[in-house]
Design a protein around this motif. Structure first.
Motif, PDB file in Angstrom:
ATOM      1  N   ALA A  27       0.714  51.498 100.526  1.00  0.00           N
ATOM      2  CA  ALA A  27       1.237  52.863 100.429  1.00  0.00           C
ATOM      3  C   ALA A  27       0.447  53.740  99.455  1.00  0.00           C
ATOM      4  CB  ALA A  27       2.705  52.815  99.995  1.00  0.00           C
ATOM      5  N   VAL A  28      -0.515  53.162  98.745  1.00  0.00           N
ATOM      6  CA  VAL A  28      -1.270  53.917  97.745  1.00  0.00           C
ATOM      7  C   VAL A  28      -2.201  54.916  98.415  1.00  0.00           C
ATOM      8  CG1 VAL A  28      -3.095  53.712  96.006  1.00  0.00           C
ATOM      9  CG2 VAL A  28      -1.171  52.149  95.962  1.00  0.00           C
ATOM     10  N   THR A  29      -2.190  56.145  97.902  1.00  0.00           N
ATOM     11  CA  THR A  29      -3.142  57.166  98.334  1.00  0.00           C
ATOM     12  C   THR A  29      -3.623  57.930  97.107  1.00  0.00           C
ATOM     13  OG1 THR A  29      -1.424  58.845  98.684  1.00  0.00           O
ATOM     14  CG2 THR A  29      -2.076  57.517 100.609  1.00  0.00           C
ATOM     15  N   GLY A  30      -4.712  58.634  97.289  1.00  0.00           N
ATOM     16  CA  GLY A  30      -5.219  59.541  96.276  1.00  0.00           C
ATOM     17  C   GLY A  30      -5.487  60.868  96.952  1.00  0.00           C
ATOM     18  N   GLU A  31      -5.296  61.949  96.206  1.00  0.00           N
ATOM     19  CA  GLU A  31      -5.477  63.276  96.789  1.00  0.00           C
ATOM     20  C   GLU A  31      -6.224  64.160  95.805  1.00  0.00           C
ATOM     21  OE1 GLU A  31      -2.285  65.262  99.204  1.00  0.00           O
ATOM     22  OE2 GLU A  31      -2.309  66.613  97.463  1.00  0.00           O
ATOM     23  N   ALA A  32      -7.188  64.918  96.317  1.00  0.00           N
ATOM     24  CA  ALA A  32      -7.935  65.866  95.498  1.00  0.00           C
ATOM     25  C   ALA A  32      -8.049  67.176  96.270  1.00  0.00           C
ATOM     26  CB  ALA A  32      -9.314  65.317  95.167  1.00  0.00           C
ATOM     27  N   VAL A  37      -9.393  73.295 100.051  1.00  0.00           N
ATOM     28  CA  VAL A  37      -9.556  72.045 100.809  1.00  0.00           C
ATOM     29  C   VAL A  37      -8.798  70.945 100.071  1.00  0.00           C
ATOM     30  CG1 VAL A  37     -11.190  70.331 101.683  1.00  0.00           C
ATOM     31  CG2 VAL A  37     -11.824  72.753 101.647  1.00  0.00           C
ATOM     32  N   THR A  38      -8.060  70.131 100.819  1.00  0.00           N
ATOM     33  CA  THR A  38      -7.361  68.979 100.254  1.00  0.00           C
ATOM     34  C   THR A  38      -7.732  67.746 101.061  1.00  0.00           C
ATOM     35  OG1 THR A  38      -5.512  70.351  99.548  1.00  0.00           O
ATOM     36  CG2 THR A  38      -5.102  67.990  99.705  1.00  0.00           C
ATOM     37  N   VAL A  39      -8.168  66.709 100.356  1.00  0.00           N
ATOM     38  CA  VAL A  39      -8.541  65.440 100.986  1.00  0.00           C
ATOM     39  C   VAL A  39      -7.619  64.358 100.441  1.00  0.00           C
ATOM     40  CG1 VAL A  39     -10.359  63.721 101.314  1.00  0.00           C
ATOM     41  CG2 VAL A  39     -10.951  66.152 101.208  1.00  0.00           C
ATOM     42  N   THR A  40      -7.056  63.563 101.344  1.00  0.00           N
ATOM     43  CA  THR A  40      -6.228  62.419 100.972  1.00  0.00           C
ATOM     44  C   THR A  40      -6.885  61.164 101.522  1.00  0.00           C
ATOM     45  OG1 THR A  40      -4.273  63.825 101.151  1.00  0.00           O
ATOM     46  CG2 THR A  40      -3.896  61.454 101.052  1.00  0.00           C
ATOM     47  N   VAL A  41      -6.997  60.147 100.666  1.00  0.00           N
ATOM     48  CA  VAL A  41      -7.595  58.875 101.086  1.00  0.00           C
ATOM     49  C   VAL A  41      -6.641  57.737 100.769  1.00  0.00           C
ATOM     50  CG1 VAL A  41      -9.953  59.721 100.707  1.00  0.00           C
ATOM     51  CG2 VAL A  41      -8.789  58.462  98.890  1.00  0.00           C
ATOM     52  N   ASP A  42      -6.851  56.605 101.446  1.00  0.00           N
ATOM     53  CA  ASP A  42      -6.053  55.422 101.129  1.00  0.00           C
ATOM     54  C   ASP A  42      -6.736  54.643 100.012  1.00  0.00           C
ATOM     55  OD1 ASP A  42      -8.153  53.991 102.296  1.00  0.00           O
ATOM     56  OD2 ASP A  42      -6.993  53.309 104.013  1.00  0.00           O
ATOM     57  N   LEU A  43      -6.215  53.495  99.697  1.00  0.00           N
ATOM     58  CA  LEU A  43      -6.724  52.676  98.603  1.00  0.00           C
ATOM     59  C   LEU A  43      -8.191  52.302  98.786  1.00  0.00           C
ATOM     60  CD1 LEU A  43      -6.141  51.106  95.997  1.00  0.00           C
ATOM     61  CD2 LEU A  43      -5.369  49.212  97.413  1.00  0.00           C
TER      62      LEU A  43
END
Length: 101
Positions: A27-32, A37-43
């Motif tokens: 369930a971990v994600t990171g967002e910048a 612009v918004t990018v979300t990635v997984d672990l």
């Protein structure tokens, strides 16, 4: 449905550690975000979300792609930090990962 556990069992269950590390890590994600612009990635750094505001779409394609790559890298570091916090309790015996040095 009535819970048949007694008070002692309920307290014991509440204090039991959450050991579903696989589920928590999944369930971990990171967002910048930056400049619309918004990018979300997984672990693992794999993109799982990408959002553009209207203003961002007026940028040149090369600028926009460079921004997405920078944001993905930043989001990946955040995801790795979040993942590390999930396993902190079980990873005390291991050295810091190379990317943290």
């Amino acid at each position: 449905m009535i819970d048949e556990r007694g008070v002692e069992q309920l307290l014991e269950d509440a204090e039991a550690p959450d050991t579903d590390y696989r589920g928590r890590l999944a369930a971990v994600t990171g967002e910048a975000s930056s400049d619309g612009v918004t990018v979300t990635v997984d672990l693992y750094g794999k993109p799982v979300g990408l959002r553009f505001d209207r203003a961002a779409l007026t940028s040149r394609a090369s600028d926009l792609s460079a921004l997405v790559l920078r944001l993905a890298a930043a989001a990946t570091v955040l995801a790795l930090d979040a993942g590390e916090s999930v396993v902190d309790g079980i990873a005390d015996d291991f050295a810091l990962p190379a990317w943290r040095s």
